[in-house]
Write a protein that holds these residues in place. Sequence first.
Motif, short mmCIF file in Angstrom:
data_model
loop_
_atom_site.label_atom_id
_atom_site.label_comp_id
_atom_site.label_asym_id
_atom_site.label_seq_id
_atom_site.Cartn_x
_atom_site.Cartn_y
_atom_site.Cartn_z
N ALA A 10 35.51 46.51 9.14
CA ALA A 10 34.57 47.07 10.12
C ALA A 10 33.61 45.96 10.51
O ALA A 10 33.35 45.05 9.72
CB ALA A 10 33.80 48.25 9.52
N ASP A 20 27.44 54.86 12.50
CA ASP A 20 28.68 54.47 13.14
C ASP A 20 28.44 53.76 14.47
O ASP A 20 29.18 52.86 14.84
CB ASP A 20 29.49 55.74 13.42
CG ASP A 20 30.82 55.72 12.69
OD1 ASP A 20 30.93 54.94 11.71
OD2 ASP A 20 31.73 56.46 13.11
N LYS A 26 34.94 50.21 14.18
CA LYS A 26 34.84 51.19 13.10
C LYS A 26 35.91 50.80 12.06
O LYS A 26 36.76 49.98 12.33
CB LYS A 26 35.11 52.59 13.63
CG LYS A 26 34.44 52.91 14.96
CD LYS A 26 33.03 53.42 14.76
CE LYS A 26 32.44 54.05 16.03
NZ LYS A 26 32.34 53.18 17.21
N SER A 218 37.71 51.95 17.77
CA SER A 218 38.76 52.44 16.87
C SER A 218 40.13 52.20 17.47
O SER A 218 40.28 52.13 18.68
CB SER A 218 38.63 53.94 16.64
OG SER A 218 37.41 54.24 16.02
#
Length: 362
Positions: A10, A20, A26, A218
């Motif tokens: 990450a 987040d 992520k 992501s």
Amino acid sequence: MASISFEGVAHSYERKPRGDRDYALKTLEMTFENGGAYALLGPSGCGKTTLLNIISGLLRPTRGRVLYDGRDVTGLRPAQRNIAQVFQFPVIYDTMTVAENLAFPLRNRGLDRATIGRRVHEVATMLELENVLGQRAAGLTADQKQKVSLGRGLVREDVAAVLLDEPLTVIDPQLKWLLRRKLKEVHARYNHTFVYVTHDQNEALTFADRVVVMYDGSIVQVGAPQDLFERPLHRFVGYFIGSPGMNFLPCHPTGDGLGIDGTDIVMGGAWFEKAAERAHARLELGIRPEHLQALATADGDTVPARILRVEDLGNYKLVTAMLGPHRLFAKVPEGQEIGNENTNLRFPPARTRLYADGELLV
Ligand code: ADP
Ligand code: MG
């Protein structure tokens, strides 16, 4: 050549990341297999360059480990990782000739003159730079400079991976197509692990065997171009891939299948059950314009819709229809009747998908 794995990687550009939202990447688990041709595809700002720079070592991830063939390289600098990286804009030495620029990565590795000469010649031929080998890089056009930059990335045979970050951005459209094909040839010939970053689906789908679709930091799906088209695991993949992208309709479970506002679509009991299990989620039916049928005559499993526009695009017609307040696209084969003001939409169950909170359910 190497396989490249991310274990719990990450990254945040913040010094003290909190939630987040402070993470440009992520948490990722991913393996780029040895010799694979990968494209990293996603819109601007989704984290593609960040991911690529973590592979090369230009960036050290906030969390997690990067492995080359199982060996932890997280703490190693780019030079120690033995990779070739090509950037969006040319990185070349203006005062050197084209030949010297191409030879540079090989001289750095201490290769002998004969090998250097052979490789420079091969790469120059492939990229059609033979005629300018003796020229100083400063005098080249933007296209030529980027080709030299690409050549510098491709000239070494012993690299663990070749990383390309939107390398064709500054290239003229016609040449783009040619270079993309060349890159595919280079991959087929040397079988290096290639990671090609782009926001252009055509580039990704034509270059890569495996496309890694990214969205908001992501990875949302990794698959062959066909998978991404046929079975988008996430609504974003459906929407982003295809032209136009997948149609989405908010829906809810009803007796025969799915209800869309006042209209029921007969889909069979399995659909109802799946939808009922997730009745509190945001449910959406997804269907590609290629699969949605627009028919002149009504049938037991069609729903009436209003035709807004029909565009003739040569080998097919693009129909824009309104189902209640929802706009849908259908690609209809040339010569098929669709009706005049109204049409009848059919959602073939085998081609229709159901999404719950953006994720594929059926
Ligand atoms: P992409 O290459 O997909 O366009 P990037 O990896 O460049 O995306 O950026 C991902 C996110 O990280 C973006 O929100 C961007 O603004 C942010 N970002 C990128 N580089 C930096 C940096 N050096 N410092 C702070 N934020 C950055
Ligand atoms: Mg980028």
